[in-house]
Each structure stands twice: as structure tokens, then as C-alpha cells.
Design an enzyme around this catalytic site. Sequence first.
Site, mmCIF file in Angstrom:
data_model
loop_
_atom_site.group_PDB
_atom_site.id
_atom_site.type_symbol
_atom_site.label_atom_id
_atom_site.label_comp_id
_atom_site.label_asym_id
_atom_site.label_seq_id
_atom_site.Cartn_x
_atom_site.Cartn_y
_atom_site.Cartn_z
ATOM 1 C CB SER A 2 0.985 28.574 0.875
ATOM 2 O OG SER A 2 2.501 28.608 0.897
ATOM 3 C CB ILE A 3 2.654 30.493 5.538
ATOM 4 C CG1 ILE A 3 3.610 31.694 6.463
ATOM 5 C CG2 ILE A 3 3.169 29.209 5.641
ATOM 6 C CD1 ILE A 3 3.184 31.213 7.925
ATOM 7 C CE LYS A 4 5.929 25.200 4.085
ATOM 8 N NZ LYS A 4 6.723 24.746 4.972
ATOM 9 C CG ASP A 5 3.937 32.779 -1.439
ATOM 10 O OD1 ASP A 5 4.103 31.526 -1.958
ATOM 11 O OD2 ASP A 5 2.887 33.545 -1.957
ATOM 12 C CB ALA A 35 9.437 30.532 -1.569
#
Length: 453
Positions: A41-44, A47
Amino acid sequence: MWYNNILETIGNTPLVKLNNLTKGIEATVLAKIETTNPGNSIKDRMAIKMIEDAEQSGLLKPGGTIIEGTSGNTGMGLAMAAVIKGYKCIFTTTDKQSKEKIDALRAFGAEVIVCPTNVEPEDPRSYYSVSSRLEREVPNAWKPNQYDNLSNSQAHYEQTGPEIWEQTEGKITHLLVGVGTGGTISGAGKYLKEKNPAIKVWGIDSYGSVFKKYKETGEFDKNEIYPYITEGIGEDFLPKNVDFDVIDHFEKVTDKDAALMTREIARKEGIFVGNSAGAAVAGLLQLKDKLRREDLVVIIFHDHGSRYMGKMFNEDWLRERGFLKDNKLNAERILSLRGRQDIVTVDCEQSVIETFNTMKTLNISQIPITQQGKVVGKVTEADILNALLESPSVKSGKVLNIMTAPFPFVDLNTSIDRLSSLINKDNNAVLVEDEGGKLEIITQYDIINAISG
């Protein structure tokens, strides 16, 4: 060439042209496939940025515990980084999130606490409040707070925006993003507008969320807030990462349209992505009249479809919510094809010959038997014939004496497979009770007629 650890593989995700879902759109539409990040996901991106910034500022110390409220994807990025960097993780999430997301977080060794969705953010039971309480209680804890931590949008200003600009050779005219924390759209959008102020930035919102009305009126309207199913977009508060000056327009998408479009992306483009991507494409189609042939739209596909196997990619889940019509024949469909009919019954005190005459007059081969209005048995032509062969005098006796067990009861949703299994040589019909309590009968003939018709 090799990488020193999995975190070095984050970013540089591909742009892929959409061809089939966009046939009614004149513009070129490119999807940025963020599922190729190691956490899918793009959240890597944000994060690892939040962690590195916290380390540099001294907020996150060696051996610390990361505590965050997350729907799953941010948690995945944080948990992955924590494994490499030696931190513990405790995540709070809501009960509307898919089981696959929660299981994935636990696979990385994180502790996950599931909280109710339908409560105010300030409620002590909310996943925001629980994570804040744990941050106070757990020693050496740090809460990234992805909603208000501006390292979130900064990650996309530094990475996602420049990647899009370079990949499109500066030709992008529209950026379209589902808005949750607001980091992606605000960070990437800010960078792109600095390169070309004419670029339009469109945010996709959900019904039940406050973003669209706040953007258009400046009013935070609590009446806009109600539970919704779509994951990853919309909020019931205003995160600091949502830069309303960067976002030109919000488009709301229904839960149903988002869920069904999520499935269509896989079926028509061969790209297996999650719920926010479905919402984004559905929103794009709603906005298609605002686009011209020379436009180049970039749409963000945030996360992977494997996290939604129990939801958008589960037909039973979709049917339960009325999102998917079952085209298979069921009792309701069979009755609709045949035409609704008032069921004929006889009272158990009636004589055998009277019952037979009723059946003969109506040209039916079986009839339910009632007692005080309740179905207690049935009689068929074969039952009457067998009884008369044994004792002709039975014709003047009560039909109660020769009736057999009643027809099985089913509801309107009973499938044709189940109906067929209930109808056999010993039982040639079923009784159906509709929502109003009215009884109808389905015979083997009705089923054959529905199939052949």
C-alpha cells in the site's frame, strides 16, 4: 544489485494506463499502482517517514512501542518498519475493517485492538481515544498520529508528487485521490501545483464523511456524519494533513458504487486493488464530463485487493448489503414468473370426497390441510386413491384421517437448488411464506416452467 532491507524497496511505483473502465472518458487516465510497495500500500511511504522523523527528533527511542489508530495499511507500514528497526507495535482499529487487514497486522507480531465504529472520536471507546490512552499508559511509547502528523503529507511531497511529475513528463493535468488522512492528496498535490498551478486536484469522499461540505461551505456539519462501509476514505473530523487549499473539489461516492467498482477494476483491467481504488474510479466516472481529450489524469490505487477478500470480493457479503443482485432462480423469482396465486386449502374436518371434489374442480393434484387456519398436513391424489382402495367407505370420513405430513416451508430467498432437493416422489411441492405472512405453493411443475421459460 541488492537492497540492505525491505524498507529500501518503498516507492518508485509504476503508472499504468486504464483502458476498459475509461472507455467513456476522452482523457488519458493513468493509475499509480501503490500495491508494488513491500507492504502492498501507499502507506509504506508515510509510515517510514513518520518513524524516521520521530527518531531524529527523539520522540521515538530505541526499544520503544509504536501505538497507532489505523485501518490496517498504515499499521502494515509501521509494523514492517518496526520489525527492521526493533520496535513493538500496538494498533487500534475499527470493527468495520476487513479481517484480512487485522490478520496481516498480527502476522508482523503487532497487537491489534478492535474498537466500535459507530461512536464519536471523543468517545473513550473510539479507536482514536483508545490509542491515546495507551500512549499515556505504556512506557516508552510513541503515537505517530497519522492524521495530524505532517510527516505524512511531507512524505508524499518528497516522494509521490515528484514521481508522478517525472513519470508523466510534467503532462499531468488532474490528480484524483481518495481522501482519508489527507496526506497523499495534500503532499503530492502541493508538489504538483508548485510545478504547475493549473493542475486540478480532486478528492474522493464518502457519504457519511464531513470533507465535501466543509470544503464547499466552511461548515463542520455533524449531521453529515453517519456510519458507512467504504474503507480508507472519508472522516468524521478534520485531520491536519487535509490541506483544503490544495484540493480543488471533493466528489462523494456511495458505498455500493465503491464496492462494485472495486470488483470491476480486477475484472476489466486485471488490477487487484482495494476499496478506495474502487471509490476513486467511481468518482472519476462521475466527473468525466469535466475532462477533455488532451487531459492526463493520474489516479492513486492505494492498496491491494487481498485485504478485502471477505468483503468486496465476497458475493455473500455484497448480497447481504443489497449491493449485488442474485441472478440465480429462487422462490421469489419462481413465484414472480408464475404469477402470485391465492393458495387453496381445506379444513381437516372436511370429508375425503369433498376434498377430492375441490381438487378435481381446481385441477390440482395436492392440497394443504389446515386446522384452525394453521397448515397441519397435506393430501395428494395418490393418498386418496390408496385410501379408497383399502376401504371405499373412507370417502365419507374426515380428510384428517388420511392426510400425511405437511409440505416443507421455505422463505422467498430459498435457492432453486434447495427447492429441487425438497421436492421428490414423496413430496411434490413446498409452501412459501412471504413478508406479510401470506402462503403460496410451489410445485415441481412451477420449477420446470421457470427453468424452461
